[in-house]
Design an enzyme around this catalytic site. Structure first.
Site, short mmCIF file in Angstrom:
data_model
loop_
_atom_site.label_atom_id
_atom_site.label_comp_id
_atom_site.label_asym_id
_atom_site.label_seq_id
_atom_site.Cartn_x
_atom_site.Cartn_y
_atom_site.Cartn_z
N GLU A 22 48.77 39.71 7.47
CA GLU A 22 48.03 38.59 8.08
C GLU A 22 48.93 37.59 8.80
OE1 GLU A 22 48.43 39.15 4.84
OE2 GLU A 22 48.50 37.32 3.60
N CYS B 21 49.34 42.92 -1.02
CA CYS B 21 50.32 42.47 -2.01
C CYS B 21 49.74 42.62 -3.43
CB CYS B 21 50.77 41.06 -1.68
SG CYS B 21 52.39 40.71 -2.38
N HIS C 175 52.42 41.35 3.75
CA HIS C 175 51.29 40.51 4.18
C HIS C 175 51.11 40.64 5.69
CE1 HIS C 175 50.70 38.06 0.47
NE2 HIS C 175 51.97 38.38 0.25
N1 GLN Z 1 51.96 38.32 -8.03
C1 GLN Z 1 52.41 39.49 -7.34
C2 GLN Z 1 53.92 39.55 -7.24
O1 GLN Z 1 54.60 38.59 -7.42
C3 GLN Z 1 51.80 39.57 -5.96
C4 GLN Z 1 52.30 38.52 -5.03
C5 GLN Z 1 51.43 38.31 -3.84
O2 GLN Z 1 50.31 38.80 -3.80
N2 GLN Z 1 51.91 37.59 -2.86
O3 GLN Z 1 54.46 40.58 -6.95
#
Ligand code: GLN
Length: 561
Positions: free
Chosen positions: A527, A398, A525
């Site tokens: 995970e 992300c 994600h």
């Molecule tokens: N801050 C980034 C976004 O909002 C990444 C978000 C995250 O890593 N969950 O896109």
């Protein structure tokens, strides 16, 4: 529906979540279908706006629910897929009651905590318990409910009252209450003290709930006379006093419960003895023992913002563990505060800077997990650059993917000011931008959340090979920003490949760097869907690559062995 309620007494942080999930595992091992509900008595509607510093990771569900990390434990232990409604909070209950009040559904009545809030809690529990969560049709046999907080807390009172009423209405055979408590050891003689448990059971009784079992947490196994005392003073059968003493890893907890015949006591209370089988925990036993006996450690650098509280990245840690165990390796995670890698730190705290770089250089692979806000971003960029230039396996999740895009644009395209709009509104080269469907004014539930499909653009990318699917993968998301579609062309020409995109082809999901042993960034994600015994594909790829075993693994896989 049969209910098993888990309450906690004496202190918080007793591992109620692990106890509750482990009880679920043991019941599942007896052939029963199990679902679970977590009650969080706080006022937040959900965990979406809560800081990982304070509360640990925000767990994300398939349906986009941003929930307490205990739901992650349930999903992993029970291998189920929960819904956002499986996490009840005071905020959600009040919101539903207030919505009804505004619609006039209470027909002029005075709306009160009892009966309106308590009825809403009961209705919520009874309807959510029926949702199938294990991929099969029809409701589960048993619903494990974990009540967050400690008995006696002001904010959990309406829940206790609702659960008291529920226990009465579903009847004796359908309700089993397990109270998790602490047995501290005091003084030079090291006596196991039962008084705090006696008090918290008394408190529970005063509220109209009677525990059928006690699950006592302690450092060392409980002595027989401690058990006898507990039984006598807490009015709980000796056979129903379970002891969860410290164990080498949490996968031992279901085994510990089974060894004490917890299933027998619970099944007896629920009148299920005739239909349940003896518990089969062979896979758990094997895993718990394998974990204990691992000796060869793989050094993983985790470069993040919230490294002070490891619960902030709980699912990432678990996913690393699952992947490592599949490779017969022990994870050795070096937590690096991203800001310590930055040049400024070399001035202000030279020792921390040197230590951070030493850990990074010492690591066999690098992981940059998700995050929000600009703290540590420069350090993360340095870590991504280091991994890219030195052929060190890298997984960016992300924010970690967005970091690699910024780094590539700066170092390879020479766009020194390239940035994300999240960190610099005025950047002349926004390579990561705000997604149009997000909200700038409301924080809760306004991100791109939950399970979305990623289509692989080519079947011969490492990611699709690892997922063993040439076409697509469904993973969970939680982000507000995305890679700017306008810069894809130049980045690809310069060598970075976007091998996974969403169904519109406009949203970048996976990037890879051909020629590098393992350089993968994912907008999702992975995970959250990793399970013991079923490690997440990309985590497995990272660990295999750290040991130079990725290619052999992929070739073996292609040959179908
Ligand atoms: N801050 C980034 C976004 O909002 C990444 C978000 C995250 O890593 N969950 O896109």
């Amino acid at each position: 529906m049969k209910y098993v309620l888990i309450t906690g007494g004496v202190v918080s942080g007793l591992g109620k979540g692990v106890t509750a999930s482990s009880i679920g595992v043991v019941l599942q091992a007896c052939g029963l279908r199990v679902t679970s509900i977590k009650i969080d008595p706080y006022l937040n509607t959900d965990a979406g706006t809560m800081s990982p510093f304070e509360h640990g990771e925000v767990f994300v569900l398939d349906d986009g629910g941003e929930v307490d990390l205990d739901l992650g434990n349930y999903e992993r232990f029970l291998d189920v897929t929960l819904t956002k409604d499986n996490n009840i909070t005071t905020g959600k209950i009040y919101q539903s009651v207030l919505d009804k009040e505004r619609k006039g559904d209470y027909l002029g009545k005075t709306v009160q905590v009892v009966p309106h809030i308590t009825d809403a809690i009961k209705d919520w529990i009874e309807s959510v318990a029926l949702i199938p969560v294990d991929g099969r049709e029809g409701p589960a046999d048993v619903c494990v409910i974990e009540l967050g907080g400690t008995v006696g807390d002001i904010e959990s009172m309406p829940f206790i009252e609702a659960l008291r009423q529920l226990s009465f209405s579903v009847g004796q055979d359908n309700f089993c209450l397990i109270h998790v408590s602490l047995i501290p050891v005091l003084g030079v003689v090291g006596e196991q003290k039962t008084k705090p448990t006696q008090h918290s059971v008394r408190e529970l009784r005063a509220l109209g709930l009677t525990p059928h079992l006690l699950a006592c947490r302690s450092a060392q196994p409980l002595l027989d006379n401690t058990k006898a005392k507990l039984s006598q003073f807490c009015h709980v059968e000796a056979a129903n006093i379970l002891n969860i003493h410290d164990v080498p890893n949490i996968w031992h907890v279901p085994l510990l419960l089974r060894n004490q015949n917890a299933h027998h006591s619970i099944l007896k209370q629920l009148n299920l003895l005739s239909i349940a089988a003896p518990p089969d925990l062979e896979a758990w036993t094997r895993r718990a023992e394998t974990y204990d006996n691992l000796t060869d450690s793989v050094r993983i650098a985790m470069v993040g913002k919230y490294v002070g509280l490891t619960d902030s990245y709980l699912s990432v840690v678990k996913a690393l563990l699952h992947a490592c165990i599949a490779c017969s390796l022990k994870p050795s995670i070096d937590w690096i505060a991203a800001s310590d890698l930055e040049d400024d730190t070399a001035q202000s705290a030279p020792e921390a800077h040197a230590a951070a770089w030493k850990s990074l250089r010492n690591a066999e692979c690098v992981l940059v997990p998700g995050g929000f806000g600009d703290r540590g971003v420069c350090g993360m960029i340095l870590a991504a650059k280091y991994a890219r230039e030195n052929n060190v396996p890298y997984l960016g999740i992300c924010l970690g993917m967005q970091i690699s895009v910024i780094e590539y644009a700066r170092s390879v395209l020479g766009l020194e000011k390239a940035n994300s709009h999240e960190f610099d509104e005025d950047t002349p080269n926004p390579v990561v931008i705000f997604m149009p469907e997000g909200s700038r004014t409301h924080m809760g539930s306004t991100m791109r959340l939950g399970s979305r499909r990623t289509l692989f653009q080519t079947p011969d990318c490492v990611t699709s090979e690892l997922y063993c699917n040439p076409h697509y993968v469904d993973e969970r998301h939680r982000h507000r920003y995305e890679v700017n579609p306008d810069v894809i062309g130049v980045l690809e020409e310069a060598g970075l490949k976007f091998v996974g995109k969403d169904e519109t082809g406009k949203r970048m999901e996976v990037l890879e760097l051909p020629g590098h042993p393992f350089y993968v960034g994912v907008q999702f994600h992975p995970e959250f869907k990793s399970r013991p015994g079923k490690p997440s594909a990309l985590f497995l790829g990272l660990i295999l690559s750290a040991r130079g075993k990725l290619e052999a693994y992929l070739t073996r896989h292609q040959n179908g062995s």
